[in-house]
Design an enzyme around this catalytic site. Structure first.
Site, mmCIF file in Angstrom:
data_model
loop_
_atom_site.group_PDB
_atom_site.id
_atom_site.type_symbol
_atom_site.label_atom_id
_atom_site.label_comp_id
_atom_site.label_asym_id
_atom_site.label_seq_id
_atom_site.Cartn_x
_atom_site.Cartn_y
_atom_site.Cartn_z
ATOM 1 N N SER A 192 -9.219 3.084 3.243
ATOM 2 C CA SER A 192 -8.246 3.698 2.367
ATOM 3 C C SER A 192 -7.389 2.699 1.612
ATOM 4 O O SER A 192 -6.616 3.064 0.744
ATOM 5 C CB SER A 192 -7.341 4.625 3.174
ATOM 6 O OG SER A 192 -6.577 3.917 4.121
ATOM 7 N N SER A 208 -9.776 0.859 7.442
ATOM 8 C CA SER A 208 -9.196 0.854 6.101
ATOM 9 C C SER A 208 -8.725 -0.499 5.602
ATOM 10 O O SER A 208 -8.347 -0.628 4.444
ATOM 11 C CB SER A 208 -8.026 1.848 6.032
ATOM 12 O OG SER A 208 -8.499 3.163 6.149
ATOM 13 N N LYS A 235 0.837 -1.191 0.000
ATOM 14 C CA LYS A 235 0.000 0.000 0.000
ATOM 15 C C LYS A 235 0.877 1.248 0.000
ATOM 16 O O LYS A 235 1.905 1.296 0.689
ATOM 17 C CB LYS A 235 -0.916 -0.008 1.225
ATOM 18 C CG LYS A 235 -1.871 1.187 1.305
ATOM 19 C CD LYS A 235 -2.770 1.066 2.522
ATOM 20 C CE LYS A 235 -3.665 2.290 2.686
ATOM 21 N NZ LYS A 235 -4.559 2.185 3.856
#
Length: 495
Positions: A149, A173, A73
């Site tokens: 996210s 997230s 990520k």
């Protein structure tokens, strides 16, 4: 390795094939690159590809995931020599000088880094739409968001680019993208996975790293790779009694599970999200567990305010770093980010401290609840995925601009109803996930339901601090009772 073969295996199975020399790591990574090339132009999940580097990356041969591709990520999972933008134009020149503990352990676990996945600016939203990278789309319906996210990671795993991908969770997230993409997503306990070496406690302890995956066993084995303290960590929690990959194969026993479907913020919950919980509760009863509808008792709006206070302070600090280190200007930040940063700059320190201290209230309330129940079950999200661009409405932008004007004029807004309105607007679609972040307890989203239109709906389970093994055991039991891996064939054939 053919695409049809690659898509049949999870990370554990791919590692086994490589270990037994049925296929080489290069062939597996080539299949992953081929899949990424096929689907990423549509989904926009990968923001920083490292395909050529992945094909030549060395890895420890005897590691548990030796030779298996992984996406990182683009937030906090720093890889030396590569950018880590946090989804922000202000950090485009932020190139990591050293690996994060997540990356170091993943590399030692044998994983090969295929690139980085998109995130909203600073990971602030439950959608993945940034001015830097543009919107990431949901592979089940490309008109919709994959959540946030960790939305880039969620879309990439669901679409079969990799069997699991790096994610982190400061307010949902990991779990929100898992729910919206039909994946398994476990947020570990506070302190289970080190945030080092650049950070002691990410988001004041509210955030932690892990992965989103197609299977429970991949998540468990990855937790074995990642778990444990690093030198200088602020505190150490007891380790598991055995490897999570082994513990998850044990039966969870007959559990007492409390169930609730009402939003702690008194916001609307979609019927499909409620139906997913009710359906799961019936399955749990058929498996021999005791189910009772009961919610933990705490002040929901107080939790929302405390969570927003965390946002204000963290964003203000990160914006200051971007300005100091990279010369960022206001135009390098999105409107919502600028507003949150201003609220952080103007929030009285005493108010921030009081809100941080109030996290204790929620931890004690949840502790009392776990005195009656082993786990809780609730919706992962309060609503189904929003359409791309749906949340950037003129009314929202006007509201944000009005608060900014008041702040610039020196008016105090922190103790007005406008901050409450902002809290509800920000959290109404995903009101169930923040409790586990502020209390530091583990929670997971499990893909237990699909709508008539074919959209996945996740349900969330929470456990006491240190309860990852029990969550994994229950998830494995549910995965066996209602296998979801076959659902991915619809996506595999769609691209």
């Amino acid at each position: 390795m053919k695409q049809s073969e690659y898509l049949r295996y999870d990370a554990t199975a791919l590692a086994d094939l490589i270990r037994r020399r049925k296929v080489s790591s290069r062939e597996v990574c080539e299949a992953a690159v081929e899949r990424a090339t096929r689907v990423n132009g549509t989904l926009n999940a990968i923001c920083h590809p490292q395909f050529s580097e992945a094909l030549s990356q060395e890895y420890p041969q005897q590691a548990p995931f030796a030779g298996v591709p992984l996406l990182l990520k683009d937030l906090a999972q720093e890889q030396a020599g590569h950018p880590c933008t946090y989804g922000s134009r202000s950090l485009k020149r932020n190139v990591a000088t050293r690996d994060s503990e997540f990356v170091r352990r993943a590399r030692n676990g044998g994983l090969v880094f295929l690139g980085r996945t998109a995130t909203p600016e600073f990971g602030l939203k439950a959608i993945t739409e940034s001015a830097l990278w543009g919107p990431t789309l949901n592979p089940w319906n490309t008109d919709l968001t994959p959540g946030g996210s960790s939305g880039g990671s969620g879309a990439a795993v669901a679409a079969g680019i990799v069997p699991m991908a790096g994610a982190n969770d400061g307010g949902g997230s990991i779990r929100i993208p898992a729910a919206y993409n039909g994946l398994f997503g476990l947020k570990p306990s506070r302190g289970r996975i080190s945030s080092g070496p650049l950070v002691g406690e990410a988001w004041t302890g509210a955030s932690t790293d892990h992965v989103v995956s197609r299977t429970v066993r991949d998540s468990a084995a990855m937790l074995d790779v990642l778990q444990g303290p690093a030198p200088g960590d602020p505190f150490v929690i007891p380790g598991p009694l055995a490897a999570y990959a082994d513990l998850m194969q044990q039966a969870p026993g007959n559990l007492r599970i409390g169930v609730f479907t009402s939003s702690p913020y008194d916001t609307e919950v979609a019927p499909e999200c409620v139906a997913a919980v009710d359906e799961t509760a019936r399955i749990l009863e058929s498996l021999g567990h005791t189910v009772e509808y009961a919610a933990p008792e705490f002040d929901g709006m107080a939790l929302a305010r405390c969570y927003l206070g965390l946002y204000f302070g963290e964003v203000s600090a990160l914006m200051a770093r971007a300005r100091e280190q990279f010369g960022a200007s206001d135009q390098d930040f999105e409107l919502d980010t600028r507003l949150i940063g201003m609220l952080g700059d103007t929030m009285p320190l005493a108010d921030y401290v009081r809100r941080r201290q109030q996290w204790n209230d929620f931890a004690r309330a949840l502790g009392a609840y776990f005195g009656q129940y082993d786990l809780y079950l609730c919706p992962t999200t309060g609503q189904l995925p929003a359409a791309i661009g749906q949340l950037e409405t003129p009314a929202h932008l006007k509201f944000a601009a009005s608060i900014m004007l008041k702040l610039k004029a020196g008016k105090l807004v922190h103790r007005t109803g406008q901050v409450d309105q902002m809290a509800l607007e920000s959290l109404a679609r995903t009101p169930f996930t923040q409790l586990a972040n502020l209390t530091g307890t583990p929670a997971m989203s499990v893909p237990m339901h699909w709508t008539k239109e074919g959209l996945p709906v996740g349900v969330q389970f929470g456990a006491p601090h240190g309860g990852e093994a029990r969550l994994l055991q229950l998830a494995a039991q549910l995965e066996e009772a209602r296998p979801w891996f076959g659902q991915y064939e619809k996506l595999d054939n769609a691209f």
